[in-house]
Design a protein around this motif. Structure first.
Motif, PDB file in Angstrom:
ATOM      1  N   TYR A 138       0.828  -1.214   0.000  1.00  0.00           N
ATOM      2  CA  TYR A 138       0.000   0.000   0.000  1.00  0.00           C
ATOM      3  C   TYR A 138       0.861   1.262   0.000  1.00  0.00           C
ATOM      4  O   TYR A 138       0.498   2.254  -0.642  1.00  0.00           O
ATOM      5  CB  TYR A 138      -0.939   0.009   1.203  1.00  0.00           C
ATOM      6  N   HIS A 139       1.977   1.243   0.702  1.00  0.00           N
ATOM      7  CA  HIS A 139       2.820   2.449   0.771  1.00  0.00           C
ATOM      8  C   HIS A 139       3.355   2.840  -0.601  1.00  0.00           C
ATOM      9  O   HIS A 139       3.620   4.016  -0.865  1.00  0.00           O
ATOM     10  CB  HIS A 139       3.972   2.242   1.761  1.00  0.00           C
ATOM     11  N   LEU A 140       3.507   1.855  -1.494  1.00  0.00           N
ATOM     12  CA  LEU A 140       3.961   2.133  -2.859  1.00  0.00           C
ATOM     13  C   LEU A 140       2.792   2.429  -3.797  1.00  0.00           C
ATOM     14  O   LEU A 140       2.956   3.110  -4.797  1.00  0.00           O
ATOM     15  CB  LEU A 140       4.749   0.933  -3.403  1.00  0.00           C
ATOM     16  N   ALA A 141       1.627   1.912  -3.451  1.00  0.00           N
ATOM     17  CA  ALA A 141       0.464   2.036  -4.346  1.00  0.00           C
ATOM     18  C   ALA A 141      -0.385   3.268  -4.073  1.00  0.00           C
ATOM     19  O   ALA A 141      -1.162   3.686  -4.944  1.00  0.00           O
ATOM     20  CB  ALA A 141      -0.403   0.774  -4.225  1.00  0.00           C
ATOM     21  N   LYS A 142      -0.285   3.847  -2.895  1.00  0.00           N
ATOM     22  CA  LYS A 142      -1.267   4.854  -2.479  1.00  0.00           C
ATOM     23  C   LYS A 142      -1.319   6.078  -3.399  1.00  0.00           C
ATOM     24  O   LYS A 142      -2.404   6.627  -3.640  1.00  0.00           O
ATOM     25  CB  LYS A 142      -1.034   5.285  -1.033  1.00  0.00           C
ATOM     26  N   GLU A 143      -0.175   6.493  -3.933  1.00  0.00           N
ATOM     27  CA  GLU A 143      -0.189   7.655  -4.828  1.00  0.00           C
ATOM     28  C   GLU A 143      -1.017   7.368  -6.074  1.00  0.00           C
ATOM     29  O   GLU A 143      -1.845   8.193  -6.498  1.00  0.00           O
ATOM     30  CB  GLU A 143       1.243   8.032  -5.217  1.00  0.00           C
ATOM     31  N   SER A 144      -0.843   6.177  -6.654  1.00  0.00           N
ATOM     32  CA  SER A 144      -1.624   5.801  -7.839  1.00  0.00           C
ATOM     33  C   SER A 144      -3.090   5.580  -7.485  1.00  0.00           C
ATOM     34  O   SER A 144      -3.983   5.889  -8.278  1.00  0.00           O
ATOM     35  CB  SER A 144      -1.051   4.514  -8.454  1.00  0.00           C
ATOM     36  N   ILE A 145      -3.344   5.050  -6.290  1.00  0.00           N
ATOM     37  CA  ILE A 145      -4.726   4.818  -5.845  1.00  0.00           C
ATOM     38  C   ILE A 145      -5.474   6.136  -5.776  1.00  0.00           C
ATOM     39  O   ILE A 145      -6.605   6.265  -6.259  1.00  0.00           O
ATOM     40  CB  ILE A 145      -4.734   4.090  -4.480  1.00  0.00           C
ATOM     41  N   TYR A 146      -4.860   7.126  -5.163  1.00  0.00           N
ATOM     42  CA  TYR A 146      -5.498   8.445  -5.042  1.00  0.00           C
ATOM     43  C   TYR A 146      -5.656   9.099  -6.418  1.00  0.00           C
ATOM     44  O   TYR A 146      -6.673   9.741  -6.692  1.00  0.00           O
ATOM     45  CB  TYR A 146      -4.671   9.347  -4.126  1.00  0.00           C
ATOM     46  N   LYS A 147      -4.659   8.928  -7.260  1.00  0.00           N
ATOM     47  CA  LYS A 147      -4.678   9.581  -8.572  1.00  0.00           C
ATOM     48  C   LYS A 147      -5.689   8.940  -9.509  1.00  0.00           C
ATOM     49  O   LYS A 147      -6.456   9.637 -10.192  1.00  0.00           O
ATOM     50  CB  LYS A 147      -3.282   9.511  -9.194  1.00  0.00           C
ATOM     51  N   ASN A 148      -5.714   7.604  -9.559  1.00  0.00           N
ATOM     52  CA  ASN A 148      -6.537   6.885 -10.528  1.00  0.00           C
ATOM     53  C   ASN A 148      -7.876   6.424  -9.971  1.00  0.00           C
ATOM     54  O   ASN A 148      -8.683   5.843 -10.707  1.00  0.00           O
ATOM     55  CB  ASN A 148      -5.764   5.675 -11.059  1.00  0.00           C
ATOM     56  N   LYS A 149      -8.102   6.651  -8.664  1.00  0.00           N
ATOM     57  CA  LYS A 149      -9.368   6.258  -8.023  1.00  0.00           C
ATOM     58  C   LYS A 149      -9.650   4.774  -8.240  1.00  0.00           C
ATOM     59  O   LYS A 149     -10.781   4.359  -8.511  1.00  0.00           O
ATOM     60  CB  LYS A 149     -10.538   7.095  -8.565  1.00  0.00           C
ATOM     61  N   LYS A 150      -8.601   3.964  -8.120  1.00  0.00           N
ATOM     62  CA  LYS A 150      -8.734   2.522  -8.320  1.00  0.00           C
ATOM     63  C   LYS A 150      -7.772   1.810  -7.388  1.00  0.00           C
ATOM     64  O   LYS A 150      -6.661   2.280  -7.153  1.00  0.00           O
ATOM     65  CB  LYS A 150      -8.441   2.152  -9.778  1.00  0.00           C
ATOM     66  N   LEU A 151      -8.214   0.666  -6.838  1.00  0.00           N
ATOM     67  CA  LEU A 151      -7.361  -0.136  -5.971  1.00  0.00           C
ATOM     68  C   LEU A 151      -7.593  -1.600  -6.322  1.00  0.00           C
ATOM     69  O   LEU A 151      -8.730  -2.069  -6.351  1.00  0.00           O
ATOM     70  CB  LEU A 151      -7.692   0.137  -4.499  1.00  0.00           C
ATOM     71  N   ILE A 152      -6.511  -2.311  -6.617  1.00  0.00           N
ATOM     72  CA  ILE A 152      -6.592  -3.728  -6.978  1.00  0.00           C
ATOM     73  C   ILE A 152      -6.144  -4.559  -5.781  1.00  0.00           C
ATOM     74  O   ILE A 152      -5.026  -4.400  -5.290  1.00  0.00           O
ATOM     75  CB  ILE A 152      -5.685  -4.039  -8.185  1.00  0.00           C
ATOM     76  N   VAL A 153      -7.013  -5.433  -5.313  1.00  0.00           N
ATOM     77  CA  VAL A 153      -6.668  -6.334  -4.203  1.00  0.00           C
ATOM     78  C   VAL A 153      -6.394  -7.709  -4.780  1.00  0.00           C
ATOM     79  O   VAL A 153      -7.263  -8.318  -5.415  1.00  0.00           O
ATOM     80  CB  VAL A 153      -7.806  -6.424  -3.173  1.00  0.00           C
ATOM     81  N   CYS A 154      -5.175  -8.220  -4.579  1.00  0.00           N
ATOM     82  CA  CYS A 154      -4.855  -9.563  -5.037  1.00  0.00           C
ATOM     83  C   CYS A 154      -4.471 -10.438  -3.845  1.00  0.00           C
ATOM     84  O   CYS A 154      -4.563 -10.016  -2.700  1.00  0.00           O
ATOM     85  CB  CYS A 154      -3.776  -9.539  -6.114  1.00  0.00           C
ATOM     86  N   GLU A 155      -4.041 -11.669  -4.127  1.00  0.00           N
ATOM     87  CA  GLU A 155      -3.930 -12.653  -3.047  1.00  0.00           C
ATOM     88  C   GLU A 155      -2.546 -12.759  -2.415  1.00  0.00           C
ATOM     89  O   GLU A 155      -2.438 -13.196  -1.271  1.00  0.00           O
ATOM     90  CB  GLU A 155      -4.351 -14.025  -3.576  1.00  0.00           C
ATOM     91  N   GLY A 156      -1.483 -12.419  -3.136  1.00  0.00           N
ATOM     92  CA  GLY A 156      -0.162 -12.681  -2.577  1.00  0.00           C
ATOM     93  C   GLY A 156       0.873 -11.626  -2.894  1.00  0.00           C
ATOM     94  O   GLY A 156       0.662 -10.734  -3.725  1.00  0.00           O
ATOM     95  N   TYR A 157       2.023 -11.770  -2.224  1.00  0.00           N
ATOM     96  CA  TYR A 157       3.126 -10.822  -2.413  1.00  0.00           C
ATOM     97  C   TYR A 157       3.589 -10.782  -3.863  1.00  0.00           C
ATOM     98  O   TYR A 157       3.783  -9.710  -4.439  1.00  0.00           O
ATOM     99  CB  TYR A 157       4.313 -11.211  -1.521  1.00  0.00           C
ATOM    100  N   LEU A 158       3.784 -11.971  -4.467  1.00  0.00           N
ATOM    101  CA  LEU A 158       4.297 -12.009  -5.835  1.00  0.00           C
ATOM    102  C   LEU A 158       3.312 -11.402  -6.824  1.00  0.00           C
ATOM    103  O   LEU A 158       3.720 -10.772  -7.807  1.00  0.00           O
ATOM    104  CB  LEU A 158       4.628 -13.451  -6.231  1.00  0.00           C
ATOM    105  N   ASP A 159       2.019 -11.583  -6.564  1.00  0.00           N
ATOM    106  CA  ASP A 159       1.020 -10.951  -7.435  1.00  0.00           C
ATOM    107  C   ASP A 159       1.170  -9.438  -7.413  1.00  0.00           C
ATOM    108  O   ASP A 159       1.125  -8.774  -8.459  1.00  0.00           O
ATOM    109  CB  ASP A 159      -0.391 -11.327  -6.979  1.00  0.00           C
ATOM    110  N   VAL A 160       1.346  -8.878  -6.222  1.00  0.00           N
ATOM    111  CA  VAL A 160       1.496  -7.425  -6.099  1.00  0.00           C
ATOM    112  C   VAL A 160       2.742  -6.957  -6.844  1.00  0.00           C
ATOM    113  O   VAL A 160       2.699  -5.984  -7.612  1.00  0.00           O
ATOM    114  CB  VAL A 160       1.582  -7.005  -4.612  1.00  0.00           C
ATOM    115  N   VAL A 161       3.852  -7.652  -6.626  1.00  0.00           N
ATOM    116  CA  VAL A 161       5.108  -7.269  -7.274  1.00  0.00           C
ATOM    117  C   VAL A 161       4.958  -7.293  -8.794  1.00  0.00           C
ATOM    118  O   VAL A 161       5.362  -6.353  -9.499  1.00  0.00           O
ATOM    119  CB  VAL A 161       6.253  -8.210  -6.827  1.00  0.00           C
TER     120      VAL A 161
END
Length: 550
Positions: free
Chosen positions: A235-258
């Motif tokens: 989340y600390h890396l994604a939050k800027e894009s989340i606020y900018k794009n008004k979208k948040l993707i929730v996935c299941e694991g660390y490797l998916d996020v990476v």
């Protein structure tokens, strides 16, 4: 001890909406925010947070205070512990007059061990090869701080060599202590994924085995810094894009996020070893994004997606669900160069509510009347947790999926039903509270009001007025008044117009009670009635202010 200047600096840095919103889900309500009170059970929100006053107050149980008081009460911490908790949450460096603290020591252990994990990866070919096989680039390894932890003996040797206290490493979740008192490393021979708070502070680790250990992934235990139910990996890396794009993707694991981030989907995050919980909602709500659940299409993934989609729908989130087909996860597809396929799947995400309805129905044989009845009950129960207008919008779709008449769901809304049933009338209670709230905000008018109104006139609010006169501004009752939506802060003209109208009503009521007052003589009663009818009330009605003791 924590330096007082450092505490004041922290107070000026943090925002109570961010603090409270990290623990409970807040919703905008005018100038303030509302929530169900975390200190007592309630169904109708009466807990109010004021960003302008930087305070909170519950109109149900009466609790109130500032950010520090909130953390103290909710987490059952002392004042210094609450200060350190807040500093850790918002990556603020406290200054101490002497010594240090448990929080700062734990943070120091985590920071040092993370640096060591990263260095270890450089010298472990098997771990590097595994990451390469999964398609993870060197840039992603560095971006996410991926590392490697060797055997437990090496962990203890490193901690001792760097003079990091072993008991503090236990508090940080790096070590555990056996029954005999000896220490051992919680993570051994694993690829490590550092977990950060929303503000970018290292709080724990996840570890992926590369030695075929039965437990494929292990996370840090619950600590003062680490609570996986309130954290989202990445989340600390994604939050800027989340606020900018008004979208948040929730996935299941660390490797998916990476891999999502590596492919340009920088809004991706993941829960850790557990499904999404209500405790995640405050973090998901930040920035008001559309939530996309991107889960594996296997049985476990579908079940997790259904549970999460139900929770998000009832919490009034917008979003959709993507189930990756053929047993593949997003990391696999991206590693195979199929980022466009992933992008298309995300664009075509099934909206949350239809997904839930269809999945609930899919669990039953709708050709069997009794099974259809059970499916209908499940779907109706789910829709019943949504707002009336949302229910109304999705009832026809649900009826079609189940193959039943829409009328079975009950009477649908009409425009007339959505209109307010009555207009709230402003009575003397709200007038008196508005007068008191105005005096609280504009104390310069207090002396003038005291010349016009007696304590008796405030009735059940007399004690509130007395506390105001005594300048007990931190009293919960006055804090509550300052946040109350039933009381308004009036202009000077509005204040005195309302006081005059109130006095007219008050004295007219006195005309009815004076004849029944046994403490007054007949002569006194005649005098007071005549005085009110011929002098006081007429003068007030003409717009003149007059004081008169009854």
């Amino acid at each position: 001890m924590i330096d007082n200047a450092s505490i004041e600096s922290l107070k000026s840095t943090i925002d109570i909406v961010d603090v409270v919103g990290s623990f409970i889900e807040l919703r905008k309500a005018g100038a303030n925010y509302k929530a169900n009170c975390p200190f007592h059970g309630e169904k109708t929100p009466s807990f109010v947070v004021s960003p302008t006053k930087q305070i909170y107050h519950c109109f149900g149980c009466g609790v109130g205070g500032d950010s520090i008081k909130f953390v103290m009460e909710l987490e059952k911490l002392t004042y210094p512990e609450a200060i350190e908790k807040l500093a850790s949450m918002f990556n603020f460096s406290l200054q101490y007059t002497k010594g240090s603290s448990d929080y700062s020591d734990a943070k120091r252990v985590l920071e040092n061990i993370q640096t060591w994990y990263v260095k270890n990866l450089e010298h472990h070919a098997t771990a590097r090869d595994y990451l390469k096989q999964r398609g993870i680039s060197q840039h992603s390894i560095e971006k996410f701080g991926i590392g490697y932890v060797p055997d437990g003996g090496s962990v203890l040797k490193f901690l001792n060599a760097t003079l990091l206290p072993l008991p503090k490493a236990v508090e940080a979740g790096i070590l555990a202590q056996g029954e005999g008192g000896g220490y051992y490393a919680r993570l051994v021979e694993r690829i490590t994924f550092p977990i950060f708070s929303a503000s970018g502070v290292a709080v724990g680790f996840g570890g992926r085995t590369i030695t075929n250990h039965p437990a494929k992934y292990i996370n840090s235990p619950q600590t003062k810094l680490f609570n996986k139910s309130r954290l989202l990996y990445g989340y600390h890396l994604a939050k800027e894009s989340i606020y900018k794009n008004k979208k948040l993707i929730v996935c299941e694991g660390y490797l998916d996020v990476v891999m999502f981030h590596q492919a340009g989907f920088s809004e991706a995050v993941a829960s850790m070893g557990t499904a999404l919980t209500p405790e995640h909602l405050p973090l998901l709500r930040k920035g008001d994004p559309k939530i996309i659940l991107a889960y594996d299409g296997d049985k476990a993934g579908v079940a997790a997606a259904l549970k999460a989609a139900q929770m998000l729908s009832v919490a009034n989130f917008d979003g959709g669900v993507v189930l990756f087909p053929d047993g593949q996860d997003p990391a696999d597809l991206i590693a195979k160069g199929q980022s466009e396929v992933v992008a298309r799947l995300l664009r075509d995400a099934k909206p949350l509510i239809p997904f839930v309805v269809e999945q609930l129905a899919a669990g039953y044989d709708l050709a069997n009347p009794r099974a259809k009845e059970a499916a209908f009950g499940m779907v109706k129960q789910f829709l019943g947790g949504l707002s009336p207008i949302i229910q109304d919008a999705y009832m026809p779709m649900a009826a079609t999926v189940l193959g039943v008449p829409p009328a079975l769901f009950g009477k649908q809304l009409t425009p007339q039903m959505t209109q307010p049933r009555f207009q709230q009338k402003q009575d003397d209670t709200s007038i008196l509270l508005s007068i008191l709230k105005t005096l609280l905000e504009k104390p310069a008018f207090i002396d003038t009001v005291l010349n016009l109104m007696s304590l008796e006139m405030f009735g059940e609010h007399r004690e509130l007025f007395e506390r105001l006169l005594n300048k007990e501004y931190d009293h919960p009752a006055l804090v509550g008044l300052s946040l109350s939506e039933n009381a308004l802060v009036m202009s000077e003209e509005e204040l005195f117009v309302n006081i005059r109208n109130f006095l007219i009503r008050f004295y007219r009521q006195k005309l009815k009670t004076i004849p029944r007052d046994p403490s007054l003589s007949s002569q006194k009663k005649v005098y007071l009635i005549r005085k009110l009818r011929t002098d006081i009330i007429p003068r007030l009605e003409k717009g003149e202010f007059v004081t008169y003791e009854i």
